[in-house]
Design an enzyme around this catalytic site. Structure first.
Site, PDB file in Angstrom:
ATOM      1  N   ARG A 536       0.835  -1.209   0.000  1.00  0.00           N
ATOM      2  CA  ARG A 536       0.000   0.000   0.000  1.00  0.00           C
ATOM      3  C   ARG A 536       0.855   1.237   0.000  1.00  0.00           C
ATOM      4  O   ARG A 536       1.906   1.285   0.633  1.00  0.00           O
ATOM      5  CB  ARG A 536      -0.797   0.024   1.305  1.00  0.00           C
ATOM      6  N   SER A 600       7.937  -4.658   6.595  1.00  0.00           N
ATOM      7  CA  SER A 600       7.568  -5.640   7.629  1.00  0.00           C
ATOM      8  C   SER A 600       8.470  -6.863   7.634  1.00  0.00           C
ATOM      9  O   SER A 600       7.999  -8.005   7.489  1.00  0.00           O
ATOM     10  CB  SER A 600       6.121  -6.067   7.430  1.00  0.00           C
ATOM     11  N   ASP A 654       6.069  -3.212  10.764  1.00  0.00           N
ATOM     12  CA  ASP A 654       4.602  -3.050  10.831  1.00  0.00           C
ATOM     13  C   ASP A 654       4.072  -3.097  12.263  1.00  0.00           C
ATOM     14  O   ASP A 654       3.073  -2.433  12.590  1.00  0.00           O
ATOM     15  CB  ASP A 654       3.861  -4.066   9.939  1.00  0.00           C
TER      16      ASP A 654
HETATM   17  C1  BG6 Z   1      -1.924  -4.018   7.729  1.00  0.00           C
HETATM   18  C2  BG6 Z   1      -0.773  -3.102   8.044  1.00  0.00           C
HETATM   19  O1  BG6 Z   1      -3.110  -3.464   8.185  1.00  0.00           O
HETATM   20  O2  BG6 Z   1      -1.693  -5.252   8.363  1.00  0.00           O
HETATM   21  C3  BG6 Z   1       0.504  -3.743   7.548  1.00  0.00           C
HETATM   22  O3  BG6 Z   1      -0.964  -1.855   7.462  1.00  0.00           O
HETATM   23  C4  BG6 Z   1       0.677  -5.096   8.162  1.00  0.00           C
HETATM   24  O4  BG6 Z   1       1.601  -2.935   7.860  1.00  0.00           O
HETATM   25  C5  BG6 Z   1      -0.535  -5.919   7.908  1.00  0.00           C
HETATM   26  O5  BG6 Z   1       1.820  -5.728   7.644  1.00  0.00           O
HETATM   27  C6  BG6 Z   1      -0.434  -7.248   8.602  1.00  0.00           C
HETATM   28  O6  BG6 Z   1      -1.511  -8.085   8.239  1.00  0.00           O
HETATM   29  P1  BG6 Z   1      -1.520  -8.986   6.948  1.00  0.00           P
HETATM   30  O7  BG6 Z   1      -2.627  -9.918   7.217  1.00  0.00           O
HETATM   31  O8  BG6 Z   1      -1.782  -8.074   5.794  1.00  0.00           O
HETATM   32  O9  BG6 Z   1      -0.188  -9.654   6.874  1.00  0.00           O
HETATM   33  C1  GLC Z   2       7.315 -11.419   9.846  1.00  0.00           C
HETATM   34  C2  GLC Z   2       8.390 -10.356   9.784  1.00  0.00           C
HETATM   35  C3  GLC Z   2       8.116  -9.283  10.824  1.00  0.00           C
HETATM   36  C4  GLC Z   2       6.707  -8.783  10.677  1.00  0.00           C
HETATM   37  C5  GLC Z   2       5.724  -9.907  10.742  1.00  0.00           C
HETATM   38  C6  GLC Z   2       4.307  -9.457  10.557  1.00  0.00           C
HETATM   39  O1  GLC Z   2       7.454 -12.076  11.029  1.00  0.00           O
HETATM   40  O2  GLC Z   2       9.647 -10.923  10.005  1.00  0.00           O
HETATM   41  O3  GLC Z   2       9.038  -8.241  10.680  1.00  0.00           O
HETATM   42  O4  GLC Z   2       6.451  -7.859  11.695  1.00  0.00           O
HETATM   43  O5  GLC Z   2       6.041 -10.847   9.753  1.00  0.00           O
HETATM   44  O6  GLC Z   2       4.073  -8.893   9.341  1.00  0.00           O
END
Ligand code: BG6
Ligand code: GLC
Ligand code: BG6
Ligand code: GLC
Length: 947
Positions: A536, A600, A654
């Site tokens: 995003r 992340s 994240d």
């Molecule tokens: C989103 C965040 O809402 O959730 C991201 O903006 C995050 O930063 C993500 O990585 C985590 O959830 P998923 O299910 O998209 O991996």
């Molecule tokens: C993985 C990544 C970590 C992140 C998590 C959730 O574990 O290594 O950095 O916070 O996924 O997205």
């Protein structure tokens, strides 16, 4: 002479009329008006609800016992079973052979054994030894002594069950009163008796009430049969109730059969208005005075007794048997149901009635026999009407549960009273029709007794038990979870320490974020959010009129797999290209807006705007990025394009972005938690505990990277063969082992692997395996969420499995739902344990007895799964009881939080060097003099305080 005759005639007529009046007066309370019956129905309805509610269940007279039978038969049951049928008129041992498929059939062999009165009312040990003796006899007779068959035990008394194979006797009813049984598990008692005999072994799989056995027996023929009724020695009903209405059993999904034990209805006096003196007499003379009041008005064991009490009274009044109470009439129990049924038969001439009474030792006149017949009729009619009123309440409840105007339902019925009595069934059915006019009720007589149903339940239970055994390792006890919590606490400590960090698996990465937003942030920012389900790009405008407000616009960009797995250069070119596109759309290509980069993945940071990727995790595996600074790589890609410029001010994980997003709304937020594609958490740690960063004052956010927990083998004891298989097939074998047991990227696949193995072993889909089922990734985590939905879960399971090419039976769907629950529950439990460790650390850091804090949460699994959040909250609170934890869902993703971090960094950078130096000087001086509180120190460090 004529007038003398007339006089005599009138005298007789007057005597008869007086007699008639008196008899009518005696029998009058047995005539129940439609209003009274309706009242009974309503009271029963109220009692049913009391029995289902946690608060009132303890004192409810209708106990509404959960049976752990969660579905009716579907024809896929098969195998060879033993069944015991104890508690009705006859004690039976049976061998039941069930064939499934197109030639589905049930073959049964049974033998009836007597249970002498002295054993029924002797000691528990004697009773169970006798039962085992009869089983031995039967096994011998059938020539199957060596086979360790699964056994279903129909035990027709109220039992509290915590599972299908455990049943604690609440209290004896009917004619049983063996000592030392009440409060004991009857399955254990049977097992012990088998052990005592030491001749054969049996696998006791299920204990069921006779109502349940009957419902299942009939359900085998008619899938619409969801009620089981016994009108025999005793009286009782069971029915399929929606799980969400059964408060004392965890879970909201599907249905469970409830053994109402309605015999106890009225034990609180609520139907005393219709109990007669005779009913009270019968009650007092019974084995369980004051109990089972409704049963004592409706069932075969007591109807004859009520009749006898009335006959005694009528005799005393000189209206019967020439006023002579014979020895026979004094005998309790002479009127068995079968005699009652015979006396009331329309086909029987009066002479024959007299013969029956004669057999019972009652010397009667023709007149007497008419009166006796009349008394029997009144008593049995009332019984059938009361039973009908009760059943109408059940049927109405089913109609409400289904939310339909018109209900079509089948009631499976068994019991000598219903079967043998000439009028009982008709009156019962008429009453139901009258009191529940919106329900079309079919009554189905159970021809084969409840043993067949018990065997069917045993077949299903054995299958589920096999699954449980299979997945036993996935059910983690609180003891294990507490142990895991302690292990993770040690990992945290290692990660924070300078000496152990290099070898620590849980990296505990400093993030250089020192506090959550304080409300002073403002500006126009861009946030990139890469690494979750979506890539995003956002524009975040934080303004500061009167109140701080945030405006966000965002765009989702695709990241194809070949880019995630290609070269790092290509990946960052792609990111830069998407950013360019976004700026174009926002018409800000000419501006140099500060950028916050939510990345992340685990990054080592020595400052806010640097992040050296330690290792890829989850779906990403682009070459040449590990060991490099992702800020530099992105900058390089942007420069290379040359069509816009950007200022990457901060790179945040994240979890950190989520904590900051939630911190914007709740100042107490000091933990960020992600349960999505991956799993991870960050929290605010005391600087004095962070060896890797200079300084001891204040706090800093630590990105734990807990996904790697277990990579050194510390979770081997709880990992299963399926976890190992997932790991082998992943992009990063041997790494992120905790994450692979928990997060969304792996959960669906975990379930698929389990289903494949179970199918291979014939435990599912009748052993059929399809190419789709064998395809990696075909079963997704969103499917787990759908299948665990409370209402439509089972039909979703059917759709999803059908799409995988298998033709699932109802039982298959139940089993698959069971597997999903076990896997997702384990995930929530594991996160509760690691989160619990963080909470304990925070509590100890603060030196408080009770921790009050907020955890910001994000991630698709947490958000989309219907039960996950609730389970996580519950287990966390159980594992860390001395805490008040608020779980705050991040509604706007981590981009907003990343913008907050960027805002602080941006201000820091733009404030002048001198100002900064002054602040630092004041800060240091403040420390030296001890005159600045932590808030001021922090403000100074961030440049909020100028001189
Ligand atoms: C989103 C965040 O809402 O959730 C991201 O903006 C995050 O930063 C993500 O990585 C985590 O959830 P998923 O299910 O998209 O991996
Ligand atoms: C993985 C990544 C970590 C992140 C998590 C959730 O574990 O290594 O950095 O916070 O996924 O997205
Ligand atoms: C039998 C069932 O047919 O009916 C028993 O197999 C049940 O399980 C019994 O208890 C109830 O009727 P009665 O009249 O024997 O008590
Ligand atoms: C008694 C028992 C009950 C049983 C019924 C019919 O009411 O308590 O469990 O179902 O009799 O046999």
């Amino acid at each position: 002479q004529v007038s003398a005759q007339i006089l005599a005639f009138f005298t007789v007529a007057r005597r008869l009329a007086a007699q008639r009046k008196e008899i009518d007066a005696v029998l009058e309370p047995f005539l129940l008006s439609p209003e009274t019956l309706r009242e009974v129905k309503n009271k029963m309805r109220t009692e049913l609800e009391y029995g289902l509610k946690r608060e009132t269940q303890g004192s409810a007279t209708v106990k509404m016992l959960p049976t752990y039978v969660c579905g009716t038969p579907d024809g896929t049951e098969k195998g060879k079973f033993l069944a015991l049928d104890l508690g009705g008129t006859n004690f039976r041992v049976l061998l039941v052979k069930i064939r499934s498929g197109r030639r589905k059939s049930v073959r049964m062999y049974n033998k009836i054994f007597a249970i002498p009165l002295e054993i029924m009312q002797g000691t528990g040990e004697e009773l169970f030894d006798h039962i085992v003796h009869c089983i031995a006899d039967f096994l011998e007779y059938m020539g199957i002594k060596g086979a360790r068959l699964p056994l279903g035990f129909t035990f027709s008394f109220p039992c509290k069950q915590a599972s299908i194979d455990k049943g604690t006797l609440v209290g004896w009813t009917k004619g049983f009163k063996a000592t030392d049984c009440e409060g004991e598990d009857v399955v254990d008692m049977l097992r012990e008796a088998i052990k005592r005999r030491n001749e054969f072994d049996l696998d006791i799989v299920a204990v069921v009430n006779d109502t349940v056995g009957t419902m299942m027996t009939c359900g085998y023929e008619d899938p619409n049969c969801e009620i089981g009724l016994i009108a025999g020695t005793g009286s009782n009903v069971c029915y399929m109730e929606d799980m969400k209405n059964i408060e004392i059993v965890e879970g909201n999904e599907g249905k469970m059969c409830i053994n109402t034990e309605w015999g106890g209805f009225g034990d609180n006096g609520c139907i005393d208005n219709i109990r007669t003196e005779y009913d009270k007499e019968v009650d007092e003379g019974s084995l369980n005075p004051g109990k089972q009041r409704y049963e004592k008005m409706t069932s075969g064991m007591y109807l004859g007794e009520i009749v006898r009490q009335i006959l005694i009274d009528l005799t005393k009044r000189g209206l019967l048997f020439r006023g002579q109470i014979s020895e026979s009439l004094r005998k309790r129990g002479i009127f068995e149901t079968k005699f009652l049924s015979q006396i009331e038969s329309d086909r029987l001439a009066l002479l024959q009635v007299r013969q029956i009474l004669q057999q019972l030792g009652l010397d009667s006149t023709c007149e007497d026999s008419i009166i006796v017949k009349e008394v029997c009729g009144a008593v049995s009619r009332r019984a059938a009407q009361l039973c009908g009123a009760g059943l109408a309440a059940i049927v109405e409840k089913k109609r409400e549960n289904r939310g339909v105007e018109h209900l079509q339902i089948t009631v499976g019925v068994d019991g000598t009273l219903y079967k043998l009595h000439p009028h009982f069934s008709r009156v019962l059915q008429e009453t139901v029709k009258e009191l529940a006019p919106w329900c079309d009720v079919t009554f189905m007589l159970s021809e084969d007794g409840s043993g067949k149903g018990a065997a069917l339940i045993t077949a299903v239970a054995k299958r589920l038990r096999n699954i449980d055994k299979y997945l036993y390792a996935m059910r983690l006890s609180d003891e294990t979870l507490i142990d895991i919590m302690a292990r993770f606490r040690r990992e945290m400590k290692n990660g924070l320490s300078r000496d152990f960090n290099p070898t620590a698996t849980v990296k505990m990465l400093p993030t250089f974020v020192r506090s959550i937003p304080d409300g002073s942030e403002k500006g126009d920012f861009i946030a990139l959010d890469l690494g979750g389900s979506y890539f995003r790009i956002l524009r975040v405008k934080v303004s500061h009129e009167k109140k701080q407000t945030v405006q966000m616009e965002s765009e989702i960009y695709n990241t194809p797999e070949d880019i995630m797995h290609g070269s790092g250069t290509r990946l960052f070119d792609h990111v830069a290209e998407c950013l360019g596109d976004f700026m174009e759309k926002q018409q800000i290509k000419d501006k140099k807006l500060p950028v916050g980069f939510t990345f992340s993945f685990p990054c080592r940071q020595s400052k806010l705007d640097e992040g050296v990727l330690i290792t890829w995790t989850k779906r990403f595996k682009a070459s040449g990025v590990e060991g490099a600074d992702v800020v530099k790589l992105l900058n390089r890609a942007i420069k290379k394009r040359g069509d816009y410029d950007a200022d990457i001010m901060a790179v945040v994980n994240d979890t950190v972005g989520t904590m900051m997003t939630c911190g914007f709304d709740d100042q107490r937020c000091e933990v960020g938690l992600i349960i999505g594609t991956g799993t991870n958490a960050c929290y605010m740690e005391e600087m004095r505990h962070i060896d890797l960063v200079e300084g001891d004052e204040g706090r800093m956010c630590i990105n734990t990277e807990w996904g790697a927990f277990g990579d050194d083998g510390s979770l081997e004891d709880i990992r299963t063969e399926f976890d190992r298989e997932i790991d082998r097939g992943s992009l990063n074998p041997g790494k992120q082992l905790f994450e692979k047991m928990v997060s969304g990227l792996y959960m669906g696949e975990l379930v698929r692997l389990i289903l494949v193995k179970m199918a291979k072993e014939g435990l599912l889909f009748e052993g059929r395996i399809t190419p789709e089922l064998l395809t990696k990734g075909k079963f997704e985590t969103k499917h787990v969420s759908a299948i665990e939905k409370s209402k439509e879960g089972l039909s979703k399971a059917k759709d999803i499995l059908t799409r995988l090419g298998v033709e699932p039976s109802h039982e298959d769907c139940v089993a698959v739902q069971h597997v999903c629950t076990i896997v997702s529950f384990r995930s929530a439990n594991l996160v509760a344990a690691t989160l619990g460790a963080i909470l304990c650390q925070l509590r100890d850091n603060k030196g408080v007895g009770r921790l009050r804090t907020t955890v910001g949460v994000d991630g698709s699994l947490y958000k989309m799964h219907p039960q996950y959040a609730r389970r996580l909250h519950k287990t966390t609170r159980r594992l860390v009881p001395d805490s008040d934890v608020r779980f705050l869902l991040s509604e706007s993703g981590s981009g907003k939080g990343a913008a907050m971090v960027t805002a602080v960094a941006y201000r820091l950078m733009s404030s002048s060097q001198t100002q900064l130096c002054t602040c630092v000087a004041i800060n240091t001086l403040g420390h030296l003099l001890g005159i600045m509180g932590p808030e001021l120190q922090h403000a100074a460090a961030l440049g909020h305080l100028t001189v």
